[in-house]
Scaffold this motif. Structure first.
Motif, mmCIF file in Angstrom:
data_model
loop_
_atom_site.group_PDB
_atom_site.id
_atom_site.type_symbol
_atom_site.label_atom_id
_atom_site.label_comp_id
_atom_site.label_asym_id
_atom_site.label_seq_id
_atom_site.Cartn_x
_atom_site.Cartn_y
_atom_site.Cartn_z
ATOM 1 N N PRO A 118 19.713 2.547 28.073
ATOM 2 C CA PRO A 118 18.357 3.130 28.020
ATOM 3 C C PRO A 118 17.327 2.157 27.474
ATOM 4 C CG PRO A 118 19.966 4.672 27.155
ATOM 5 C CD PRO A 118 20.672 3.379 27.344
ATOM 6 N N ARG A 119 17.758 1.269 26.562
ATOM 7 C CA ARG A 119 16.818 0.282 26.026
ATOM 8 C C ARG A 119 16.378 -0.696 27.115
ATOM 9 N NH1 ARG A 119 19.705 -1.032 22.022
ATOM 10 N NH2 ARG A 119 20.511 -3.063 22.633
ATOM 11 N N ILE A 120 17.317 -1.113 27.960
ATOM 12 C CA ILE A 120 16.946 -1.994 29.079
ATOM 13 C C ILE A 120 15.990 -1.282 30.029
ATOM 14 C CG2 ILE A 120 17.857 -3.177 31.111
ATOM 15 C CD1 ILE A 120 20.345 -3.839 29.530
ATOM 16 N N LEU A 121 16.274 -0.005 30.320
ATOM 17 C CA LEU A 121 15.384 0.761 31.204
ATOM 18 C C LEU A 121 13.987 0.873 30.615
ATOM 19 C CD1 LEU A 121 17.771 3.659 32.297
ATOM 20 C CD2 LEU A 121 17.005 1.736 33.681
ATOM 21 N N PHE A 122 13.905 1.130 29.332
ATOM 22 C CA PHE A 122 12.591 1.241 28.691
ATOM 23 C C PHE A 122 11.838 -0.084 28.765
ATOM 24 C CE2 PHE A 122 9.946 0.738 24.911
ATOM 25 C CZ PHE A 122 9.105 1.840 25.036
ATOM 26 N N LYS A 123 12.530 -1.182 28.514
ATOM 27 C CA LYS A 123 11.866 -2.491 28.558
ATOM 28 C C LYS A 123 11.408 -2.828 29.975
ATOM 29 C CE LYS A 123 14.323 -4.421 24.599
ATOM 30 N NZ LYS A 123 15.272 -5.439 24.114
ATOM 31 N N LEU A 168 16.477 -3.873 39.417
ATOM 32 C CA LEU A 168 17.327 -3.884 38.229
ATOM 33 C C LEU A 168 17.346 -2.507 37.560
ATOM 34 C CD1 LEU A 168 19.039 -5.428 36.161
ATOM 35 C CD2 LEU A 168 16.913 -6.055 34.994
ATOM 36 N N GLU A 169 16.192 -1.855 37.515
ATOM 37 C CA GLU A 169 16.120 -0.525 36.917
ATOM 38 C C GLU A 169 17.011 0.468 37.680
ATOM 39 O OE1 GLU A 169 12.731 2.893 35.922
ATOM 40 O OE2 GLU A 169 12.201 1.023 36.935
ATOM 41 N N SER A 170 16.997 0.375 38.997
ATOM 42 C CA SER A 170 17.835 1.264 39.794
ATOM 43 C C SER A 170 19.313 1.033 39.507
ATOM 44 C CB SER A 170 17.544 1.050 41.278
ATOM 45 O OG SER A 170 18.433 1.779 42.083
ATOM 46 N N LEU A 171 19.727 -0.240 39.406
ATOM 47 C CA LEU A 171 21.135 -0.547 39.129
ATOM 48 C C LEU A 171 21.551 -0.067 37.743
ATOM 49 C CD1 LEU A 171 21.252 -4.168 40.611
ATOM 50 C CD2 LEU A 171 22.107 -2.078 41.670
ATOM 51 N N ALA A 203 17.475 -11.711 28.798
ATOM 52 C CA ALA A 203 16.598 -12.160 29.888
ATOM 53 C C ALA A 203 15.358 -11.268 29.975
ATOM 54 C CB ALA A 203 17.362 -12.139 31.210
ATOM 55 N N ILE A 204 15.519 -9.957 29.763
ATOM 56 C CA ILE A 204 14.361 -9.052 29.760
ATOM 57 C C ILE A 204 13.467 -9.346 28.561
ATOM 58 C CG2 ILE A 204 13.681 -6.635 29.864
ATOM 59 C CD1 ILE A 204 15.353 -7.555 32.228
ATOM 60 N N ASP A 205 14.086 -9.666 27.420
ATOM 61 C CA ASP A 205 13.289 -9.974 26.227
ATOM 62 C C ASP A 205 12.443 -11.227 26.426
ATOM 63 O OD1 ASP A 205 14.408 -7.785 24.995
ATOM 64 O OD2 ASP A 205 16.030 -8.943 24.070
ATOM 65 N N ASP A 217 3.478 -16.121 35.201
ATOM 66 C CA ASP A 217 2.936 -16.780 36.393
ATOM 67 C C ASP A 217 4.079 -17.450 37.137
ATOM 68 O OD1 ASP A 217 3.529 -18.840 34.707
ATOM 69 O OD2 ASP A 217 1.454 -19.384 34.265
ATOM 70 N N ASN A 218 3.718 -18.274 38.138
ATOM 71 C CA ASN A 218 4.737 -18.908 38.984
ATOM 72 C C ASN A 218 5.632 -19.878 38.223
ATOM 73 O OD1 ASN A 218 3.741 -17.534 41.161
ATOM 74 N ND2 ASN A 218 2.343 -19.169 41.784
ATOM 75 N N SER A 219 5.135 -20.366 37.074
ATOM 76 C CA SER A 219 5.929 -21.343 36.321
ATOM 77 C C SER A 219 7.077 -20.697 35.543
ATOM 78 C CB SER A 219 5.019 -22.097 35.344
ATOM 79 O OG SER A 219 4.439 -21.195 34.408
ATOM 80 N N MET A 220 7.088 -19.381 35.457
ATOM 81 C CA MET A 220 8.135 -18.698 34.684
ATOM 82 C C MET A 220 9.394 -18.554 35.550
ATOM 83 S SD MET A 220 7.990 -15.052 32.695
ATOM 84 C CE MET A 220 8.090 -14.100 34.200
ATOM 85 N N PRO A 221 10.555 -19.054 35.078
ATOM 86 C CA PRO A 221 11.796 -18.937 35.878
ATOM 87 C C PRO A 221 12.324 -17.501 35.852
ATOM 88 C CG PRO A 221 12.283 -19.960 33.776
ATOM 89 C CD PRO A 221 10.783 -19.800 33.817
ATOM 90 N N LEU A 222 12.916 -17.117 36.983
ATOM 91 C CA LEU A 222 13.498 -15.780 37.111
ATOM 92 C C LEU A 222 14.998 -15.837 37.395
ATOM 93 C CD1 LEU A 222 10.743 -14.007 39.260
ATOM 94 C CD2 LEU A 222 11.041 -13.953 36.783
ATOM 95 N N ASP A 223 15.597 -16.990 37.062
ATOM 96 C CA ASP A 223 17.031 -17.131 37.330
ATOM 97 C C ASP A 223 17.858 -16.140 36.510
ATOM 98 O OD1 ASP A 223 16.376 -19.163 39.032
ATOM 99 O OD2 ASP A 223 16.738 -20.764 37.566
ATOM 100 N N ASN A 224 17.487 -15.978 35.241
ATOM 101 C CA ASN A 224 18.244 -15.042 34.396
ATOM 102 C C ASN A 224 18.120 -13.607 34.910
ATOM 103 O OD1 ASN A 224 19.037 -17.120 32.673
ATOM 104 N ND2 ASN A 224 17.205 -16.909 31.404
ATOM 105 N N LEU A 225 16.931 -13.269 35.434
ATOM 106 C CA LEU A 225 16.749 -11.925 35.981
ATOM 107 C C LEU A 225 17.609 -11.737 37.240
ATOM 108 C CD1 LEU A 225 15.280 -9.240 35.802
ATOM 109 C CD2 LEU A 225 13.422 -10.237 37.157
ATOM 110 N N ASP A 226 17.652 -12.769 38.078
ATOM 111 C CA ASP A 226 18.516 -12.686 39.273
ATOM 112 C C ASP A 226 19.993 -12.574 38.881
ATOM 113 O OD1 ASP A 226 16.296 -12.870 40.903
ATOM 114 O OD2 ASP A 226 16.399 -15.057 41.038
ATOM 115 N N LYS A 227 20.398 -13.293 37.816
ATOM 116 C CA LYS A 227 21.783 -13.188 37.352
ATOM 117 C C LYS A 227 22.080 -11.776 36.844
ATOM 118 C CE LYS A 227 22.324 -18.037 36.014
ATOM 119 N NZ LYS A 227 22.533 -18.980 34.884
ATOM 120 N N ALA A 228 21.121 -11.185 36.145
ATOM 121 C CA ALA A 228 21.326 -9.816 35.654
ATOM 122 C C ALA A 228 21.490 -8.840 36.818
ATOM 123 C CB ALA A 228 20.159 -9.401 34.768
ATOM 124 N N ILE A 229 20.649 -9.008 37.866
ATOM 125 C CA ILE A 229 20.761 -8.131 39.036
ATOM 126 C C ILE A 229 22.114 -8.311 39.714
ATOM 127 C CG2 ILE A 229 19.815 -7.685 41.336
ATOM 128 C CD1 ILE A 229 17.052 -8.422 40.184
#
Length: 682
Positions: A118-123, A168-171, A203-205, A217-229
């Motif tokens: 639930p904490r991940i969902l809230f974030k 990610l929220e759906s999963l 990764a959410i934090d 912005d575009n400079s922020m990496p999303l690799d950790n988010l893709d790994k979480a998904i």
């Protein structure tokens, strides 16, 4: 709680900085007011009144803002105290819990996983809502103006980030739903995944930290988010593959993902329109795609209204083909979104070479649009030329079919009764274990008391055993001494017996010699008797005028045939009194020797009997141990046993009497070779 505490502290620091800014602003405004008052003396009164009213209203607003900031500061301080107290409360509770509950992968980790989801969902929801507010998504979608500059890039990136976060929220919701209805064993196994889930929460934090700094912005990496998904997808496909899901929640999650993807496509189209002139063919095609996304979002809102929520009494039960079709909608829309991203990237490369104010030719954009459409990896077969438009239309057609069926109630079923959550079942088991452990604690104390008493008894018994061992050793020493003394006495007796045997042998030799002498004397007496009887007969025949005595004496004076004198007036044996005395002495000597021999033999037999091992008596069989098959068998067996015992007793008594008689009455063998003479001394 620690992360919430850190977030609260950071919020408090931001608020304090804001309060300081407002205070500085108030001080500067007050300074301006003082200066204006000093300058206002030379100006018109109306202007002074107007400025004073404006400053007073501003001052009131600042004071109200300061009061609100102070109240929020107090509130955050109270929340900070509450968080600290909660953390301390948890630590105190943990100190009372057993190690089995706090072990890695145990119940404590399972509870942490139950709170982490639930904490991940809230974030995730917090990030999505803040990104929408910061970038004003609703205004951008309503205006439909091209997105230019860095702001446009940020809006497009935020839309894609929201799309990923929605997925990610759906999963995470699916995993949470499984944990709320799964078995206790699976629930406890999920506790071993706490470290991995905490890593993906990090990764959410990081995204939240970038959001607070307004650096999304575009400079922020999303690799950790893709790994979480990918991790949550793999978790659902492997460990939770057999789990069942609520179809109503699944439909709501899927349409939410479709809505986020359609918004991302709309943002991409608005970004592409920067490089296209208004009214051109390419612009018309892009506007057409944009209108399709708008229609898709309207249809999605309609699906949401038709889908029952978790609080409704009914729910949905979808066939397998419908579920696959809804999942296929997301795949199709993802393929369309990827193609639009490629179109925007290609258009940006070509548009960056143009000077300011210039746009790409319509044919160039149309060609790029055609290339992207032809390369679109759409998972369904489309009949239209443009795969982008065809994909959106296919998704809308699928949703229309589903909406019509749902509106007619084809998928409606009564919501099943809620199963108890696994943590509730587990909590009951743990409580029972603790209560049983409490009872076992009392029993253990009683056993400990019994053990202490038994140890005391054992100590006393040990002392008694040690004393008995000491007495046993003393007794053994006495027995050894007695045995040595007995051996010494036995050896002395053996020597004495040997000596007595030698004496007996000597006496027997003398006795045999005496017997031989007596036997020779008896033979002489017998011969003398014969000779006297012959002489008597002869004298009876020859002497008629002589008396019998004279005849006897006359016969005694005659010589024998061997020329020796027979009648000398003395018997060959000597005096009869002397012979009788010798015989009497010899009899007494033989009786004494036999008595001594019997005494020594009896003592030797007694010593040998004592040296034998004791007899092992058979245990008596009691009536309780006997289990006869019938009363008749019992009586017959008792009778047979009594007869056998009587016969054995008689035989033993007979043998014992014979043994005693043999020991008490030995026989003397006739050494003369004659039968009937000197066979026994009694």
């Amino acid at each position: 709680l620690e992360m919430r505490l850190e977030a609260s502290q950071e919020t408090i620091v931001d608020l304090q900085l804001t309060i300081e800014k407002f205070r500085d602003l108030v001080r500067s405004q007050q300074t301006d007011i003082a200066e204006l008052r000093e300058k206002g003396e030379s100006k018109l009164g109306d202007e002074m009144v107007t400025q004073s009213v404006a400053l007073q209203s501003l001052n009131r607003k600042l004071q109200a803002t300061e009061v609100k900031a102070l109240s929020r500061t107090v509130e955050f301080e109270l929340r900070k105290l509450e968080a600290q107290q909660s953390a301390k409360h948890i630590n105190l509770l943990k100190s009372f819990l057993p190690n089995s509950f706090l072990a890695n992968g145990g119940d404590y980790d399972a509870l942490l996983v139950l709170m982490l989801l639930p904490r991940i969902l809230f974030k995730v929801e917090l990030i999505s809502s803040q990104l929408r507010l910061q970038n004003k998504f609703d205004d951008v979608l309503e205006s439909k103006k091209p997105l230019t500059g860095v702001e446009g890039e940020r809006v497009v990136f935020s839309s894609h980030l929201i799309s990923k976060l929605t997925l990610l929220e759906s999963l995470v919701k699916q995993v949470k739903g499984v944990l709320d209805t799964c078995e206790v064993q699976l629930y406890r196994q999920m506790g071993s995944l706490r470290d991995d889930l905490a890593l993906h929460e990090r990764a959410i934090d990081l995204i939240i930290e970038q959001l607070k700094k307004e650096q999304v912005d575009n400079s922020m990496p999303l690799d950790n988010l893709d790994k979480a998904i990918s991790y949550f997808k793999n978790l659902l496909d492997t460990r939770l593959s057999d789990a069942t899901f609520d179809h109503s929640e699944m439909v709501l999650d899927q349409v939410k993902i479709l809505s986020a993807s359609s918004e991302a496509i709309a943002m991409e189209i608005m970004k592409i329109r920067v490089f296209v002139s208004d009214g051109s063919t390419a612009d018309t095609q892009l506007r057409d795609l944009d209108s399709l996304t708008v229609d898709l979002r309207v249809l999605i809102r309609k699906v949401k209204r038709r889908t029952p929520s978790t609080s409704d009494r009914n729910t949905l039960r979808l066939p397998e083909d419908v579920c696959k079709a809804l999942l296929k909608c997301n795949e199709v829309l993802d393929a369309v979104k990827d193609s639009v991203v490629q179109l925007r990237t290609a258009s940006s490369k070509k548009g960056n070479t143009l000077s300011e104010g210039e746009v790409l030719q319509s044919k160039v954009v149309e060609e790029l649009l055609h290339q992207v459409s032809s390369l679109c990896a759409c998972p369904v077969e489309l009949t239209t030329k443009s795969k982008l438009r065809g994909g959106l239309e296919w998704v809308m057609a699928t949703l229309n079919t589903f909406t019509a069926a749902a509106q007619n109630g084809e998928y409606d079923i009564a919501r099943p009764a809620r199963k108890p959550a696994p943590y509730e079942t587990r909590s009951v088991v743990v409580k029972n274990e603790y209560s049983d452990a409490g009872g076992l604690g009392f029993k253990l104390e009683e056993k400990i008391t019994e053990i202490v008493e038994l140890r005391k008894v054992i100590k006393l018994k040990t002392e008694e055993v040690s004393e008995a061992n000491i007495r046993l050793k003393l007794t053994e020493k006495k027995v050894e001494a007695a045995v040595e003394e007995g051996e010494r006495k036995v050896e002395a007796e053996r020597v004495e017996i040997k000596r007595l045997k030698d004496v007996l042998e000597q006496k027997e030799a003398r006795f045999s010699q005496a017997i031989e002498v007596m036997q020779s004397d008896i033979d002489a007496v017998e011969r003398e008797k014969l000779s006297l009887s012959k002489a008597l007969e002869e004298s009876k025949k020859a002497g008629q005028g002589k008396s019998g005595v004279a005849l006897i004496f006359q016969g005694l004076t005659k010589t024998g045939s061997d020329g020796q004198v027979v009648g000398t007036g003395e018997s060959p044996m000597g005096s009869p009194a002397l012979s009788n005395e010798k015989i009497k002495v010899l009899k007494e000597t033989v009786a004494t020797s036999q008595k001594t021999n019997r005494f020594l033999q009896a003592r030797l037999a007694k010593t040998q009997i004592k040296s034998l091992s004791p007899l092992r008596l058979l245990p008596r069989v009691t009536k309780q141990q006997q289990k006869p098959e019938s009363q008749q068998d019992e009586e017959s067996s008792r009778k047979n046993r009594t007869d056998q015992e009587k016969s054995l007793t008689k035989e033993v008594d007979t043998l014992y009497k014979e043994l005693m008689m043999m020991c008490a009455s030995p026989k003397v063998i006739d050494i003369s070779g004659r039968s009937g003479q000197w066979t026994s001394l009694y």
